[in-house]
Design an enzyme around this catalytic site. Structure first.
Site, PDB file in Angstrom:
ATOM      1  N   GLU A 228      50.975  44.128  48.804  1.00 30.22           N
ATOM      2  CA  GLU A 228      50.148  43.475  47.787  1.00 30.22           C
ATOM      3  C   GLU A 228      49.025  44.420  47.383  1.00 30.22           C
ATOM      4  OE1 GLU A 228      48.473  39.824  49.259  1.00 30.22           O
ATOM      5  OE2 GLU A 228      46.982  39.714  47.653  1.00 30.22           O
TER       6      GLU A 228
ATOM      7  N   ASP B 164      45.701  44.211  45.180  1.00 37.21           N
ATOM      8  CA  ASP B 164      44.789  43.352  44.426  1.00 37.21           C
ATOM      9  C   ASP B 164      43.963  44.188  43.461  1.00 37.21           C
ATOM     10  OD1 ASP B 164      45.758  41.190  45.811  1.00 37.21           O
ATOM     11  OD2 ASP B 164      44.174  41.241  47.325  1.00 37.21           O
TER      12      ASP B 164
ATOM     13  N   GLU C 274      39.955  40.830  42.063  1.00 37.93           N
ATOM     14  CA  GLU C 274      39.590  39.527  42.621  1.00 37.93           C
ATOM     15  C   GLU C 274      38.099  39.414  42.379  1.00 37.93           C
ATOM     16  OE1 GLU C 274      41.973  37.893  46.111  1.00 37.93           O
ATOM     17  OE2 GLU C 274      41.403  39.892  46.718  1.00 37.93           O
TER      18      GLU C 274
ATOM     19  N   HIS D 252      46.610  46.075  50.091  1.00 35.36           N
ATOM     20  CA  HIS D 252      47.054  45.427  51.333  1.00 35.36           C
ATOM     21  C   HIS D 252      48.429  46.001  51.673  1.00 35.36           C
ATOM     22  CE1 HIS D 252      44.115  41.996  51.487  1.00 35.36           C
ATOM     23  NE2 HIS D 252      44.157  42.083  50.175  1.00 35.36           N
TER      24      HIS D 252
END
Ligand SMILES: *[C@@H]1O[C@H](CO)[C@@H](O)[C@H](O)[C@H]1NC(C)=O
Ligand SMILES: *[C@@H]1O[C@H](CO)[C@@H](O)[C@H](O)[C@H]1NC(C)=O
Length: 475
Positions: free
Chosen positions: A202, A204, A207, A218
Site C-alpha cells: 500500500e 498512501d 492522507e 507501507h
C-alpha cells in the site's frame, strides 16, 4: 492507513450474472476523467471511472429480496459454498447518492463513500508508477480535525479476483486489500473460508485534512494480494502497518501545512508525488519518494525536517529515512519492495473516513498535528462539521516532469485529448458525518450500516433490518 475501514472492505465472490441486474448508475456519477502523461506527447485523457467497494452493495437471492448476508457474515443456507452462493445470490448496484459520492468531469467529491461502474468484465486500472509521477488537485478545506480524505494505491488483483463464481469482479468493486491485512467475509473475490487477512502493498499518496497531512509507504514482503494467517497477520507480520510517513508537522515544521500557511489548506492546491529510481529508469530500484505542491501558480517545495525531529534536513522519503522512521520497513524490504509493487501496478483508491477507535490522533494530534486528542470523536465532527467532504480532481500520471506543466489548474487543458481506454479505477469506502434529513427510505432501500449516511427511517410499513455491519435494509 492506520485503520479499520479499509481493512474490512472487500471482496467479492460468488454472485450471479451481473448482466441480470439493472444497472441504473448514471454516467455522471461513475465516470471520472483522468490523464496519462509523457514528456514527449503531453497528457492524454483517459476514460476511467470509479467503483465502490463490494461490501457496500446489497447481496440478495436471485430474483428475490432475501439477504445472503447476516450480521455475522454469510447466510450459511444460501452461501455454504462458492457454488451455492453463485447459484442462489446476486449483487445489486450500489446507491451512490446515499453514499455521498459525486463525480463531475475530472472531479470526485466524497461526502462519504464511493461509487461504481457496473459494466461487467471491467478490470481495475493498474497504475505503474515506478520512475513516474502522479499529480492531483485536492480541496481539504471542508475536512476538520479527525477526518481523513485519502488517495492511495493498493496492489489488488487486476480483476478483483474474478472467477467462475464471481463473474462481476472488479466491476463491482471486489478484491480489496491493504497493508493492514484486515480479515473480512471475502478474500480476493472469494468466500474467505480460511479466515485469511487480506494483505497487499500500500502506498498512501495522500492522507490528510485541513490541519495535517502524511505521505506514507507501507511495504509488504509479499506480492499482493496475499492471504495471511496467524502471526503473519500480526503487528510484525508481512506488511509494514505503521509505514514510514512524511508528515511536515511531525518533522518539526509546524507552520508549513494548514489554513493560511505555506501550503494554504483553505484553498485547493496541486499535489505531486515522484517515485525516483537509482538509474532514473523503470527498471531501477526505488530510492526516493519526492513531494511538491503547486498553489496559485507557484511551485512549493516540500517541507524540510528540523534538527530536533531526528531527520535533520530531510525533504523526501529515502531508504534511510524509511528504515530510521520505522524499523519494520527495513525488515520487509523497505523502498525496494514498495518500488517493485509500483512497477507491477497498483489500484488507485479514494476514501473519506473518520476513526471511532483512535480519533485519527496518529495523523493530526500530539506530535503529529495541532488538533486536540478528542477533536476527532466522530459525534463531535458530526455535530460541528456535518458538511465535511473532500474533492479530488485533475488526476494525472506519467513521466517525471510531465504532469504539472500541462495542468494549468483547470481540467480539460490544451492539446488533443484522445480517449484511449476504458477501464475502471477503484474506490473504496469511507466515512462521513453528514446529511440525512427527515427523508425516509423505500422498500428494499438501504437504511443503515457502517459509514452509511442516508435516510435511516423506512417508509411505512417497512422497518430497518441489519443485514451485516455495512448494510441495513428496509423490509
Ligand atoms: C430469475 O428470473 C429470470 C427472468 O425472469 C429467469 O429466467 C430465471 O430463471 C430466474 N432465476 C431464478 C433462480 O429464479
Ligand atoms: C486472486 O484472484 C485471481 C483471479 O481469480 C487469481 O488469478 C489470483 O491467483 C488470486 N490470488 C490469490 C492470492 O488468491
Amino acid at each position: 492507513m492506520a485503520t479499520k475501514v479499509l481493512g474490512f472492505a472487500a471482496i467479492a465472490a460468488l454472485f450471479h450474472k451481473v448482466t441480470c441486474q439493472q444497472a441504473p448508475t448514471p454516467d455522471n456519477i461513475a465516470s471520472l476523467l483522468t490523464w496519462k502523461c509523457t514528456n514527449s506527447g503531453g497528457c492524454i485523457q483517459q476514460s476511467t471511472s470509479i467503483v465502490v467497494d463490494w461490501v457496500y452493495h446489497w447481496i440478495h437471492t436471485v430474483n428475490g429480496s432475501t439477504s445472503c448476508t447476516t450480521s455475522s457474515g454469510l447466510d450459511s443456507n444460501l452461501c455454504g459454498s462458492e457454488q451455492e452462493c453463485y447459484a442462489n445470490c446476486e449483487i445489486s448496484p450500489a446507491t451512490y447518492d446515499s453514499l455521498g459520492i459525486k463525480t463531475s468531469g475530472n472531479a470526485l467529491t466524497l461526502n462519504q463513500y464511493v461509487t461504481s461502474n457496473d459494466n461487467a468484465g471491467k478490470n481495475y486500472e493498474m497504475l505503474q508508477l515506478l520512475s513516474q509521477e502522479i499529480s492531483f488537485d485536492v480541496d481539504v478545506s471542508n475536512l476538520p480535525c479527525g477526518e481523513n480524505g485519502a488517495l492511495y494505491l493498493s496492489e489488488m488483483d487486476v480483476t478483483g479476483g474474478r472467477s467462475q463464481y464471481n463473474p462481476a469482479g472488479a466491476s463491482y468493486g471486489s478484491g480489496y486489500c491493504d497493508a493492514q491485512c484486515g480479515t473480512g467475509t471475502w478474500f480476493n473475490g472469494s468466500i474467505n473460508s480460511g479466515g485469511l487477512g487480506s494483505c497487499c502493498n500500500e502506498m498512501d499518496l495522500w492522507e490528510a485534512n485541513s490541519k495535517a497531512t502524511a505521505l506514507t509507504p507501507h511495504p509488504c514482503s509479499v506480492e499482493g494480494p496475499y492471504g495471511c494467517s496467524g502471526s503473519a497477520c500480526g503487528s510484525t507480520g508481512v506488511c509494514d502497518k505503521n509505514g514510514c510517513g512524511f508528515n511536515p508537522y511531525a518533522l518539526g515544521d509546524q507552520s508549513y501545512y494548514g489554513q493560511g500557511f505555506i501550503v494554504d489548506t483553505s484553498k485547493p492546491f496541486t499535489v505531486t508525488t515522484q517515485f525516483v529510481t537509482s538509474d532514473n529508469s523503470k527498471t531501477g530500484t526505488l530510492t526516493e519518494i519526492r513531494r511538491s505542491y503547486v498553489q496559485n501558480g507557484k511551485v512549493i517545495a516540500n517541507a524540510v525536517a528540523s534538527a530536533s525531529s531526528g531527520f535533520s534536513g530531510a525533504n523526501s522519503i529515502t531508504e534511510s529515512f524509511c528504515t530510521t522512521m520505522d524499523s519494520e520497513a527495513g525488515t520487509l524490504g523497505g523502498l525496494n519492495t514498495m518500488g517493485e509493487a509500483l512497477s507491477r501496478g497498483m489500484v488507485l483508491i479514494f476514501s473519506i473516513w473518520n476513526d471511532a477507535g483512535g480519533y485519527m490522533n496518529w495523523l493530526d494530534s500530539g506530535n503529529s498535528g495541532p488538533c486536540s486528542s478528542t477533536a476527532g470523536i466522530p459525534s463531535t465532527i458530526e455535530a460541528n462539521d456535518p458538511g465535511t467532504s473532500v474533492t479530488f480532481s485533475n488526476i494525472k500520471w506519467g513521466d517525471i516532469g510531465s504532469t504539472v506543466s500541462d495542468t494549468g489548474g483547470s481540467g480539460s487543458s490544451s492539446s488533443s485529448l484522445i480517449s484511449t481506454k476504458t477501464s475502471s479505477t477503484t474506490t473504496t469506502s469511507a466515512t462521513r458525518t453528514a446529511t440525512s434529513s427527515g427523508a425516509t427510505q423505500t422498500h428494499y432501500g438501504q437504511c443503515g450500516g457502517m459509514y452509511y449516511t442516508g435516510p435511516t427511517v423506512c417508509a411505512s410499513p417497512y422497518t430497518c433490518h441489519v443485514q451485516n455491519q455495512y448494510y441495513s435494509q428496509c423490509l
